[in-house]
Design a protein around this motif. Structure first.
Motif, mmCIF file in Angstrom:
data_model
loop_
_atom_site.group_PDB
_atom_site.id
_atom_site.type_symbol
_atom_site.label_atom_id
_atom_site.label_comp_id
_atom_site.label_asym_id
_atom_site.label_seq_id
_atom_site.Cartn_x
_atom_site.Cartn_y
_atom_site.Cartn_z
ATOM 1 N N LYS A 14 0.835 -1.207 0.000
ATOM 2 C CA LYS A 14 0.000 0.000 0.000
ATOM 3 C C LYS A 14 0.870 1.257 0.000
ATOM 4 C CE LYS A 14 -3.943 -1.958 2.477
ATOM 5 N NZ LYS A 14 -4.796 -1.791 3.664
ATOM 6 N N ASP A 72 -9.871 1.370 4.688
ATOM 7 C CA ASP A 72 -10.481 0.125 5.147
ATOM 8 C C ASP A 72 -11.106 -0.511 3.926
ATOM 9 O OD1 ASP A 72 -11.059 -1.632 7.340
ATOM 10 O OD2 ASP A 72 -13.161 -1.164 7.004
ATOM 11 N N SER A 73 -10.819 -1.783 3.732
ATOM 12 C CA SER A 73 -11.291 -2.397 2.494
ATOM 13 C C SER A 73 -11.787 -3.813 2.732
ATOM 14 C CB SER A 73 -10.173 -2.387 1.451
ATOM 15 O OG SER A 73 -9.066 -3.121 1.922
ATOM 16 N N GLY A 74 -12.422 -4.362 1.720
ATOM 17 C CA GLY A 74 -12.919 -5.721 1.846
ATOM 18 C C GLY A 74 -13.705 -6.141 0.624
ATOM 19 N N SER A 88 -13.872 -8.782 6.339
ATOM 20 C CA SER A 88 -13.098 -9.569 5.370
ATOM 21 C C SER A 88 -11.834 -10.183 5.957
ATOM 22 C CB SER A 88 -12.732 -8.710 4.156
ATOM 23 O OG SER A 88 -13.894 -8.462 3.391
ATOM 24 N N SER A 89 -11.072 -9.412 6.740
ATOM 25 C CA SER A 89 -9.826 -10.016 7.248
ATOM 26 C C SER A 89 -10.124 -10.941 8.421
ATOM 27 C CB SER A 89 -8.782 -8.960 7.604
ATOM 28 O OG SER A 89 -9.317 -8.041 8.499
ATOM 29 N N PHE A 121 -14.924 -5.403 -4.715
ATOM 30 C CA PHE A 121 -13.967 -4.984 -3.706
ATOM 31 C C PHE A 121 -14.270 -3.522 -3.419
ATOM 32 C CE2 PHE A 121 -10.739 -8.304 -5.153
ATOM 33 C CZ PHE A 121 -10.756 -8.999 -3.953
ATOM 34 N N TYR A 157 -8.529 -12.300 -1.208
ATOM 35 C CA TYR A 157 -9.587 -12.906 -2.010
ATOM 36 C C TYR A 157 -9.342 -12.782 -3.520
ATOM 37 C CZ TYR A 157 -11.930 -12.850 2.509
ATOM 38 O OH TYR A 157 -12.231 -13.051 3.835
ATOM 39 N N ASP A 158 -8.186 -12.289 -3.909
ATOM 40 C CA ASP A 158 -7.915 -12.092 -5.346
ATOM 41 C C ASP A 158 -8.141 -13.345 -6.200
ATOM 42 O OD1 ASP A 158 -7.353 -9.347 -5.555
ATOM 43 O OD2 ASP A 158 -5.310 -9.635 -4.827
ATOM 44 N N LYS A 178 -3.550 -4.400 -11.859
ATOM 45 C CA LYS A 178 -4.535 -4.402 -10.777
ATOM 46 C C LYS A 178 -4.615 -3.025 -10.122
ATOM 47 C CE LYS A 178 -5.784 -6.145 -6.308
ATOM 48 N NZ LYS A 178 -5.338 -6.799 -5.090
ATOM 49 N N HIS A 183 -10.052 -0.993 -6.455
ATOM 50 C CA HIS A 183 -10.782 -0.179 -5.487
ATOM 51 C C HIS A 183 -9.839 0.777 -4.761
ATOM 52 C CE1 HIS A 183 -9.149 -3.824 -3.929
ATOM 53 N NE2 HIS A 183 -9.534 -3.650 -2.687
HETATM 54 P P1 IMP Z 1 -7.516 -3.984 4.598
HETATM 55 O O1 IMP Z 1 -8.553 -3.278 5.390
HETATM 56 O O2 IMP Z 1 -7.077 -3.224 3.409
HETATM 57 O O3 IMP Z 1 -6.363 -4.485 5.402
HETATM 58 O O4 IMP Z 1 -8.203 -5.251 3.945
HETATM 59 C C1 IMP Z 1 -9.129 -6.035 4.620
HETATM 60 C C2 IMP Z 1 -9.268 -7.367 3.945
HETATM 61 O O5 IMP Z 1 -10.046 -7.241 2.766
HETATM 62 C C3 IMP Z 1 -7.967 -7.991 3.491
HETATM 63 O O6 IMP Z 1 -7.361 -8.678 4.532
HETATM 64 C C4 IMP Z 1 -8.475 -8.919 2.404
HETATM 65 O O7 IMP Z 1 -9.059 -10.047 2.981
HETATM 66 C C5 IMP Z 1 -9.595 -8.118 1.778
HETATM 67 N N1 IMP Z 1 -9.097 -7.328 0.632
HETATM 68 C C6 IMP Z 1 -9.020 -5.992 0.563
HETATM 69 N N2 IMP Z 1 -8.512 -5.600 -0.622
HETATM 70 C C7 IMP Z 1 -8.263 -6.731 -1.296
HETATM 71 C C8 IMP Z 1 -7.697 -6.970 -2.591
HETATM 72 O O8 IMP Z 1 -7.302 -6.073 -3.350
HETATM 73 N N3 IMP Z 1 -7.581 -8.269 -2.938
HETATM 74 C C9 IMP Z 1 -7.969 -9.294 -2.137
HETATM 75 N N4 IMP Z 1 -8.475 -9.121 -0.944
HETATM 76 C C10 IMP Z 1 -8.639 -7.849 -0.510
#
Ligand code: IMP
Length: 195
Positions: A14, A72-74, A88-89, A121, A157-158, A178, A183
């Protein structure tokens, strides 16, 4: 003096991505570690946006004269009402390998036809400014959950996230490709406008 940005992540990928996206701007960009900050933040929000803001604001409280960015992602799967989403994590256990997590999701979608396998995503990116204001944006990438894992690149989850326009999963794309459609890349380019 250069504007300082602290990105609330321990993830070197990141850091690389944000440095590339802000390369044409004259910022000093530091990770939490580089800024000498160590903080365990309880992400108890109910949305990606809330969690990103919780992180950014918690760190802003510790620093002066720096913009704090946090994401924050998922993965949100429509057939599972948006799960695993903000969990997600943590889904099926933080330390469970993604090969297992991905198989569990594939099993939950067993027999589900392609048109109902839609997913995205999501990345919320928050900026907390020294004057006490903040901003949060959302970037997404649409796809469908494949029928079996494919690809070795990326993470998480890619391998099960298939992008129809490209005819492959995000784990089958080179990193630059990518990043250009992801996202997180989108959210970073959106938040850039506020910095
Ligand atoms: P984080 O909040 O960015 O650390 O992501 C939370 C979780 O979302 C990660 O641990 C992955 O499980 C999932 N995730 C987020 N972005 C991606 C991605 O680009 N590819 C695959 N999984 C993702």
């Amino acid at each position: 003096m250069k504007k300082k940005i602290i990105f609330a992540t321990k993830n070197q990928n990141k850091m690389k991505e944000i440095r590339e996206i802000l390369a044409d701007r004259d910022y000093e960009i530091l990770s939490m570690e580089e800024a000498g900050i160590s903080l365990d933040i309880v992400e108890d929000g109910t949305t990606f946006e809330e969690n990103a803001l919780i992180k950014a604001k918690a760190i802003r409280d510790l620093v002066k004269d720096a913009i704090v960015l946090a994401d924050d992602s998922g993965l949100a799967i429509d057939y599972l009402n948006g799960a695993p989403g903000i969990y997600s994590s943590r889904f099926e256990g933080e330390d469970t390998p993604y090969s297992v997590k991905n198989q569990i999701l594939l099993d939950k979608l067993s027999g589900v036809p392609e048109e109902k396998r839609t997913a995205r995503f999501v990345c919320a990116m928050a900026a907390a400014f020294p004057d006490g204001t903040d901003q949060v944006v959302r970037g997404t990438i649409e796809g469908i959950i494949g029928y079996e894992p494919a690809g070795e690149n990326g993470f998480g989850y890619d391998p099960i996230f298939y992008v129809p326009e490209f005819g492959c999963t995000t784990a089958q794309m080179p990193a630059e490709q990518k990043n250009s459609i992801s996202h997180r890349g989108k959210a970073l380019r959106m938040i850039r406008e506020y910095l």
